[in-house]
Design a protein around this motif. Structure first.
Motif, short mmCIF file in Angstrom:
data_model
loop_
_atom_site.label_atom_id
_atom_site.label_comp_id
_atom_site.label_asym_id
_atom_site.label_seq_id
_atom_site.Cartn_x
_atom_site.Cartn_y
_atom_site.Cartn_z
N ARG A 29 -2.14 3.82 -63.58
CA ARG A 29 -2.95 2.75 -64.16
C ARG A 29 -3.88 2.23 -63.07
O ARG A 29 -3.55 2.30 -61.89
N THR A 30 -5.00 1.68 -63.47
CA THR A 30 -5.95 1.13 -62.50
C THR A 30 -5.43 -0.19 -61.94
O THR A 30 -4.83 -0.98 -62.67
N LEU A 31 -5.66 -0.41 -60.66
CA LEU A 31 -5.28 -1.68 -60.03
C LEU A 31 -6.52 -2.54 -59.85
O LEU A 31 -7.54 -2.09 -59.33
N LEU A 32 -6.40 -3.78 -60.27
CA LEU A 32 -7.49 -4.73 -60.09
C LEU A 32 -6.96 -5.95 -59.35
O LEU A 32 -5.85 -6.40 -59.64
N ASP A 33 -7.70 -6.43 -58.38
CA ASP A 33 -7.25 -7.55 -57.57
C ASP A 33 -8.26 -8.69 -57.76
O ASP A 33 -9.47 -8.48 -57.59
N THR A 34 -7.78 -9.88 -58.12
CA THR A 34 -8.74 -10.97 -58.44
C THR A 34 -9.57 -11.36 -57.23
O THR A 34 -10.76 -11.65 -57.36
N ASP A 35 -8.97 -11.35 -56.02
CA ASP A 35 -9.75 -11.69 -54.81
C ASP A 35 -10.88 -10.68 -54.61
O ASP A 35 -12.02 -11.05 -54.32
N LYS A 36 -10.54 -9.39 -54.76
CA LYS A 36 -11.56 -8.34 -54.55
C LYS A 36 -12.66 -8.44 -55.60
O LYS A 36 -13.83 -8.24 -55.32
N TRP A 37 -12.22 -8.72 -56.82
CA TRP A 37 -13.17 -8.86 -57.95
C TRP A 37 -14.18 -9.95 -57.61
O TRP A 37 -15.38 -9.79 -57.75
N ILE A 38 -13.67 -11.10 -57.14
CA ILE A 38 -14.54 -12.24 -56.79
C ILE A 38 -15.43 -11.88 -55.60
O ILE A 38 -16.64 -12.15 -55.60
N GLU A 39 -14.85 -11.22 -54.60
CA GLU A 39 -15.64 -10.84 -53.41
C GLU A 39 -16.79 -9.92 -53.79
O GLU A 39 -17.92 -10.06 -53.31
N GLN A 40 -16.52 -8.98 -54.71
CA GLN A 40 -17.59 -8.06 -55.13
C GLN A 40 -18.69 -8.81 -55.87
O GLN A 40 -19.87 -8.59 -55.66
N ARG A 41 -18.25 -9.70 -56.77
CA ARG A 41 -19.24 -10.47 -57.54
C ARG A 41 -20.11 -11.35 -56.63
O ARG A 41 -21.30 -11.49 -56.82
N GLN A 42 -19.44 -12.00 -55.67
CA GLN A 42 -20.14 -12.97 -54.82
C GLN A 42 -20.82 -12.32 -53.61
O GLN A 42 -21.58 -12.97 -52.90
N LYS A 43 -20.45 -11.06 -53.37
CA LYS A 43 -20.92 -10.35 -52.17
C LYS A 43 -20.60 -11.14 -50.91
O LYS A 43 -21.40 -11.27 -49.98
N MET A 44 -19.41 -11.70 -50.89
CA MET A 44 -18.92 -12.52 -49.76
C MET A 44 -17.40 -12.36 -49.71
O MET A 44 -16.78 -12.14 -50.76
N SER A 45 -16.83 -12.55 -48.52
CA SER A 45 -15.37 -12.51 -48.44
C SER A 45 -14.81 -13.85 -48.92
O SER A 45 -15.54 -14.85 -48.99
N VAL A 46 -13.50 -13.86 -49.21
CA VAL A 46 -12.86 -15.12 -49.63
C VAL A 46 -13.04 -16.18 -48.55
O VAL A 46 -13.37 -17.34 -48.84
N SER A 47 -12.90 -15.79 -47.28
CA SER A 47 -13.08 -16.77 -46.19
C SER A 47 -14.49 -17.35 -46.18
O SER A 47 -14.67 -18.55 -45.98
N GLU A 48 -15.48 -16.49 -46.43
CA GLU A 48 -16.87 -16.99 -46.46
C GLU A 48 -17.09 -17.93 -47.65
O GLU A 48 -17.78 -18.93 -47.53
N ILE A 49 -16.47 -17.59 -48.77
CA ILE A 49 -16.63 -18.46 -49.95
C ILE A 49 -16.02 -19.84 -49.65
O ILE A 49 -16.64 -20.88 -49.91
N PHE A 50 -14.81 -19.85 -49.06
CA PHE A 50 -14.17 -21.13 -48.72
C PHE A 50 -15.07 -21.92 -47.75
O PHE A 50 -15.27 -23.11 -47.91
N ALA A 51 -15.60 -21.22 -46.75
CA ALA A 51 -16.37 -21.92 -45.71
C ALA A 51 -17.73 -22.40 -46.24
O ALA A 51 -18.17 -23.49 -45.90
N GLN A 52 -18.37 -21.57 -47.07
CA GLN A 52 -19.75 -21.93 -47.47
C GLN A 52 -19.83 -22.68 -48.79
O GLN A 52 -20.74 -23.46 -49.01
N LYS A 53 -18.89 -22.38 -49.71
CA LYS A 53 -19.00 -23.01 -51.04
C LYS A 53 -17.85 -23.98 -51.30
O LYS A 53 -17.92 -24.79 -52.23
N GLY A 54 -16.78 -23.85 -50.54
CA GLY A 54 -15.65 -24.77 -50.69
C GLY A 54 -14.56 -24.20 -51.59
O GLY A 54 -14.80 -23.31 -52.40
N GLU A 55 -13.36 -24.75 -51.45
CA GLU A 55 -12.22 -24.25 -52.22
C GLU A 55 -12.40 -24.48 -53.72
O GLU A 55 -12.05 -23.61 -54.53
#
Ligand code: S3P
Length: 175
Positions: A29-55
């Motif tokens: 079965r295909t594996l999907l990861d919500t963090d990776k999904w968000i990182e791909q959409r935002q073109k930013m890492s989770v750490s960058e999203i926290f730092a630049q856009k906030g939690e």
């Protein structure tokens, strides 16, 4: 009617991704990861999203992600960021999305696994051990309330964890 996805929830470092990868091979079965999904959409890492856009912005992205998955995916394995089930709305969506497995882990094991990690913004604090203990104590009952099945991963090999999930999954099918 539940969708036929396997949802892995649990604290950071509980092994959701590692278990997910193995299940994905084992069950084809295909594996999907919500963090990776968000990182791909935002073109930013989770750490960058926290730092630049906030939690708060990241938490909204998590809800948007789950809402979209609900209409787009079926029969997959979904590994979920550790904070996503904290919102009641998200817990309801997760339970519609599939069978929810909570990978239960001790704070000591999390610390050992993540003590050198720099990718989890919530743990970049002076005393990560205390932070893990505090967050896990607060979150454990919430993870439990969302789970169809609790899997204690302490001291278990990945094969054993996988076996538990696969046998529970076939019980779900027989229902
Ligand atoms: C978080 C867990 C992380 C990631 C973010 C916040 C949390 O995912 O979503 O750093 O609040 O527990 P993992 O559980 O995959 O590490």
């Amino acid at each position: 009617m539940k969708k036929d996805n396997i949802i892995l929830i649990g604290f950071m470092g509980s092994g959701k991704t590692s278990v997910g990868i193995r299940l994905s091979y084992g069950m084809k079965r295909t594996l999907l990861d919500t963090d990776k999904w968000i990182e791909q959409r935002q073109k930013m890492s989770v750490s960058e999203i926290f730092a630049q856009k906030g939690e708060a912005a990241f938490r909204q992205m998590e809800t948007d992600c789950i809402k979209e998955l609900l209409v787009t995916v079926k029969g997959q394995i979904i590994s979920v960021g550790g904070g996503l089930p904290m919102k009641q709305e998200n817990r309801e969506l997760l339970r519609q999305l599939g069978t929810v497995y909570y990978l239960q882990v001790t704070p000591e094991a999390v610390y050992e696994r993540l003590k050198r990690d720099t990718t989890r913004p919530l743990l970049q604090v002076a005393d990560p051990k205390a932070r893990i203990r505090e967050l896990l104590a607060e979150r454990a009952p919430i993870y439990e309330s969302c789970a169809d099945c609790v899997i204690d991963v302490t001291g278990k090999e990945f094969d054993e964890i996988m076996g538990e999930i696969m046998s529970r999954q076939s019980d779900e099918h027989d229902k």
